[in-house]
Design an enzyme around this catalytic site. Sequence first.
Site, PDB file in Angstrom:
ATOM      1  N   GLY A 172      -1.827   2.226  -7.084  1.00 52.19           N
ATOM      2  CA  GLY A 172      -2.602   2.462  -8.298  1.00 52.19           C
ATOM      3  C   GLY A 172      -2.016   3.591  -9.126  1.00 52.19           C
ATOM      4  N   CYS A 230      -4.887   5.988  -4.077  1.00 51.29           N
ATOM      5  CA  CYS A 230      -4.228   4.676  -4.039  1.00 51.29           C
ATOM      6  C   CYS A 230      -2.822   4.863  -4.585  1.00 51.29           C
ATOM      7  CB  CYS A 230      -5.005   3.657  -4.868  1.00 51.29           C
ATOM      8  SG  CYS A 230      -4.224   2.026  -4.944  1.00 51.29           S
ATOM      9  N   GLU A 243     -10.300  -0.214  -5.241  1.00 49.57           N
ATOM     10  CA  GLU A 243      -9.228  -0.941  -4.567  1.00 49.57           C
ATOM     11  C   GLU A 243      -9.712  -2.308  -4.098  1.00 49.57           C
ATOM     12  OE1 GLU A 243      -5.754   0.023  -1.260  1.00 49.57           O
ATOM     13  OE2 GLU A 243      -7.161   1.577  -1.890  1.00 49.57           O
ATOM     14  N   HIS A 262      -2.584  -4.887 -10.497  1.00 51.04           N
ATOM     15  CA  HIS A 262      -3.415  -3.792 -11.001  1.00 51.04           C
ATOM     16  C   HIS A 262      -3.793  -4.022 -12.452  1.00 51.04           C
ATOM     17  CE1 HIS A 262      -3.063  -0.785  -7.713  1.00 51.04           C
ATOM     18  NE2 HIS A 262      -1.992  -1.500  -7.431  1.00 51.04           N
ATOM     19  N   CYS A 318       0.872  -1.177   0.000  1.00 53.59           N
ATOM     20  CA  CYS A 318       0.000   0.000   0.000  1.00 53.59           C
ATOM     21  C   CYS A 318       0.905   1.221   0.000  1.00 53.59           C
ATOM     22  CB  CYS A 318      -0.928   0.012   1.207  1.00 53.59           C
ATOM     23  SG  CYS A 318      -1.970   1.489   1.292  1.00 53.59           S
TER      24      CYS A 318
END
Length: 270
Positions: A212, A209, A200, A151, A74
């Site tokens: 992301g 994010c 997410e 992703h 994260c």
Amino acid sequence: MRAEFIKMHGLGNDFVVLDARAQALPEMTPAMASALADRHTGIGCDQLIVLGAADNADIAMRIFNHDGGEVEACGNATRAVGLLLGKPATIRTAGGLLHVAPADAGIEVDMGQPRFDWQDIPLADPMDTLDMPVGWEALERPVAVNVGNPHAVFLVPDCDAVELERLGPVIENDPLFPQRVNVNVASIETRSRIRLRVWERGAGLTRACGTGACATAVAAMRRKLVDRAVTVGLPGGDLHIAWPSDDASITMTGPAIESYRGSFEWDDYA
């Protein structure tokens, strides 16, 4: 026992941080992480972070999503931990080692090298991850990137027009993605700016994010749509992403903020 916590956020992506170095804590479970993350009956957060000692790093970080599932990485939480440490440091995560350091624009994180092989995402079937021959309604031909977690990046004319709250969970749980996937819809505004929204994995729509933003920037760079350093605008604010070359690490820079500190009775959530 009464446990201490720190509430933090990065661009509105918020965390409850428990530091097991400062206070011995029982083992965190998915059910307890989900209970603490609940915004009505718990403390409330997108992710629960548990910090601990690490043999080959300055600190270890475990990450539990809002639904209680443990995940590998994260980016926003990494910046939050970097803020707590207040100095250059190495953080051990399930996705590998990450390096953080204070910077003028907040906290800079070395996110490591992205991975693109279909087995590294992972995908259920072999395919070209730069131009995947798949689609879900208007969302077609994504780029797949692993930046510590998986992703799928859809480059679209107007990311705000996408019904991400409806299509996000469909794509997240598609059998093509054995470990589920984070869903990114992005619009290229200029060679140096991308607009992004993220569904997410395990958390849903989020204001920001970090991984992301990294995955989306790299996807656009691989398709030669943007320069090697870009600003990614998310609903919660901007992140600055650089990927100098194909064999380089990604760097992400952005803010992290401590909101408040508190405590709770462990047995109330166990």
